[in-house]
Motif scaffolding. Structure first.
Motif, PDB file in Angstrom:
ATOM      1  N   PRO A  27       0.832  -1.217   0.000  1.00  0.00           N
ATOM      2  CA  PRO A  27       0.000   0.000   0.000  1.00  0.00           C
ATOM      3  C   PRO A  27       0.862   1.261   0.000  1.00  0.00           C
ATOM      4  N   ASP A  28       0.445   2.257  -0.743  1.00  0.00           N
ATOM      5  CA  ASP A  28       1.170   3.528  -0.834  1.00  0.00           C
ATOM      6  C   ASP A  28       0.131   4.642  -0.944  1.00  0.00           C
ATOM      7  N   MET A  29      -0.007   5.446   0.099  1.00  0.00           N
ATOM      8  CA  MET A  29      -1.051   6.459   0.124  1.00  0.00           C
ATOM      9  C   MET A  29      -0.858   7.526  -0.949  1.00  0.00           C
ATOM     10  N   LEU A  30       0.391   7.821  -1.306  1.00  0.00           N
ATOM     11  CA  LEU A  30       0.633   8.790  -2.374  1.00  0.00           C
ATOM     12  C   LEU A  30       0.132   8.256  -3.707  1.00  0.00           C
ATOM     13  N   TYR A  32      -2.159   5.946  -4.088  1.00  0.00           N
ATOM     14  CA  TYR A  32      -3.618   5.884  -4.002  1.00  0.00           C
ATOM     15  C   TYR A  32      -4.237   7.250  -4.305  1.00  0.00           C
ATOM     16  N   GLY A  33      -3.641   8.304  -3.758  1.00  0.00           N
ATOM     17  CA  GLY A  33      -4.175   9.640  -3.986  1.00  0.00           C
ATOM     18  C   GLY A  33      -4.079  10.058  -5.438  1.00  0.00           C
ATOM     19  N   VAL A  34      -2.929   9.814  -6.053  1.00  0.00           N
ATOM     20  CA  VAL A  34      -2.757  10.161  -7.473  1.00  0.00           C
ATOM     21  C   VAL A  34      -3.707   9.351  -8.338  1.00  0.00           C
ATOM     22  N   ARG A  35      -3.848   8.061  -8.016  1.00  0.00           N
ATOM     23  CA  ARG A  35      -4.752   7.208  -8.796  1.00  0.00           C
ATOM     24  C   ARG A  35      -6.204   7.681  -8.688  1.00  0.00           C
ATOM     25  N   SER A  36      -6.613   8.066  -7.512  1.00  0.00           N
ATOM     26  CA  SER A  36      -7.989   8.533  -7.316  1.00  0.00           C
ATOM     27  C   SER A  36      -8.260   9.815  -8.094  1.00  0.00           C
ATOM     28  N   LEU A  37      -7.332  10.762  -8.031  1.00  0.00           N
ATOM     29  CA  LEU A  37      -7.499  12.012  -8.787  1.00  0.00           C
ATOM     30  C   LEU A  37      -7.497  11.748 -10.283  1.00  0.00           C
ATOM     31  N   ALA A  38      -6.611  10.875 -10.732  1.00  0.00           N
ATOM     32  CA  ALA A  38      -6.554  10.547 -12.153  1.00  0.00           C
ATOM     33  C   ALA A  38      -7.849   9.878 -12.612  1.00  0.00           C
ATOM     34  N   ALA A  39      -8.407   9.006 -11.762  1.00  0.00           N
ATOM     35  CA  ALA A  39      -9.654   8.328 -12.119  1.00  0.00           C
ATOM     36  C   ALA A  39     -10.794   9.315 -12.303  1.00  0.00           C
ATOM     37  N   LEU A  40     -10.885  10.288 -11.422  1.00  0.00           N
ATOM     38  CA  LEU A  40     -11.933  11.302 -11.555  1.00  0.00           C
ATOM     39  C   LEU A  40     -11.761  12.102 -12.847  1.00  0.00           C
ATOM     40  N   ALA A  41     -10.511  12.476 -13.147  1.00  0.00           N
ATOM     41  CA  ALA A  41     -10.244  13.242 -14.362  1.00  0.00           C
ATOM     42  C   ALA A  41     -10.543  12.416 -15.612  1.00  0.00           C
ATOM     43  N   LEU A  42     -10.135  11.151 -15.609  1.00  0.00           N
ATOM     44  CA  LEU A  42     -10.354  10.294 -16.774  1.00  0.00           C
ATOM     45  C   LEU A  42     -11.837   9.996 -16.987  1.00  0.00           C
ATOM     46  N   ARG A  43     -12.580   9.822 -15.917  1.00  0.00           N
ATOM     47  CA  ARG A  43     -14.015   9.579 -16.060  1.00  0.00           C
ATOM     48  C   ARG A  43     -14.720  10.802 -16.640  1.00  0.00           C
ATOM     49  N   ALA A 112       1.163   2.317 -15.954  1.00  0.00           N
ATOM     50  CA  ALA A 112       0.385   1.094 -15.731  1.00  0.00           C
ATOM     51  C   ALA A 112       0.099   0.871 -14.252  1.00  0.00           C
ATOM     52  N   ALA A 113       1.093   1.080 -13.405  1.00  0.00           N
ATOM     53  CA  ALA A 113       0.936   0.767 -11.981  1.00  0.00           C
ATOM     54  C   ALA A 113       0.188   1.851 -11.215  1.00  0.00           C
ATOM     55  N   ILE A 114       0.479   3.115 -11.525  1.00  0.00           N
ATOM     56  CA  ILE A 114      -0.137   4.197 -10.761  1.00  0.00           C
ATOM     57  C   ILE A 114      -1.560   4.471 -11.220  1.00  0.00           C
ATOM     58  N   PHE A 115      -1.751   4.656 -12.513  1.00  0.00           N
ATOM     59  CA  PHE A 115      -3.052   5.118 -13.007  1.00  0.00           C
ATOM     60  C   PHE A 115      -4.096   4.010 -13.132  1.00  0.00           C
ATOM     61  N   VAL A 116      -3.686   2.795 -13.516  1.00  0.00           N
ATOM     62  CA  VAL A 116      -4.694   1.733 -13.700  1.00  0.00           C
ATOM     63  C   VAL A 116      -4.466   0.520 -12.796  1.00  0.00           C
TER      64      VAL A 116
END
Length: 232
Positions: A27-30, A32-43, A112-116
């Motif tokens: 687990p890496d909170m940084l 996770y945070g980047v992935r969550s923000l990217a997911a919102l932007a991509l959606r 691949a690892a951070i965003f998806v």
């Protein structure tokens, strides 16, 4: 009263890219945070730029682990499938991605690892080990595995032959698998192009099925037919 104890990730002594290349990841909170923000932007981008329509979202299981299986024509495919999932499942959804393509150079590893949150999958000599890793993943309730059984992106948009690995993964189990049909992704971003055209995209999610008493060699073709049927 039990004292709370913080335990750092076991791989903190490793270079960042190596930590991302390893699976399962700590687990890496940084991240996770980047992935969550990217997911919102991509959606948002998929909704506005591509007018993504998702049909059959009610077929997604509310509990337990499950598999999404889809046709594969574009790098947009994974983003569309992830967009269909609730945000709370974001960090427990694992698209299988070719290790020999996505986990070679540092930029691809990071994307691949951070965003998806991709699972590195060996398509050639160690495919059985990768399938075993997928089995362990599905044995942990709440995980979502995303597979493209064709093994690579289509060169003409047509649905290719499914590789048998998906059958070996699902045979003799009660893990739900949902056939999914993606339309428009090939026109928007075919293999060999880098910037997507603003084509309308559609994702159709079929009803879940299980294969507790089915021979492995018949499962791949059954899922392929199920995806074809979603066109009708």
């Amino acid at each position: 009263m039990r004292k709370w104890r913080y335990e750092s990730a076991a791989d903190l002594d490793q270079p960042f890219i190596e930590r991302l290349r390893h699976f399962p990841r700590e687990p890496d909170m940084l991240v996770y945070g980047v992935r969550s923000l990217a997911a919102l932007a991509l959606r948002g981008w998929l909704s506005v730029y591509h007018r993504l329509e998702i049909v059959g979202r009610e077929n997604l299981p509310a509990n337990g682990s499950f598999v999404l299986v889809a046709n594969h024509t574009s790098h947009l495919d994974t983003l569309c499938l992830l967009a269909a999932l609730p945000l709370r499942q974001l960090h427990r959804a694992f698209p299988a991605a070719a290790r020999d393509y996505f986990f070679v150079t540092a930029p691809r590893v990071a994307a691949a690892a951070i965003f998806v949150n991709a699972l590195p999958f060996e398509r050639q000599i160690h495919a059985r080990q990768s399938l075993e890793l997928c089995r362990h993943l599905l044995a942990n309730p709440g995980n979502v595995l995303i597979l493209f059984p064709e093994g690579t992106r289509s060169l003409d948009g047509a649905l290719g032959k499914f590789r048998p690995g998906v059958g070996w993964l699902l045979a003799g189990t009660n893990v739900p698998v949902l056939p999914c049909r993606l339309a428009g992704c090939y026109r928007a971003l075919p293999k060999g192009t880098w910037w997507p055209r603003p084509c309308r995209l559609k994702l159709t999610i079929g009803a879940a099925r299980t294969y507790p008493d089915t021979e492995p060699h018949t499962i791949a073709e059954d899922l392929r037919r199920a995806i074809i049927a979603l066109e009708e």
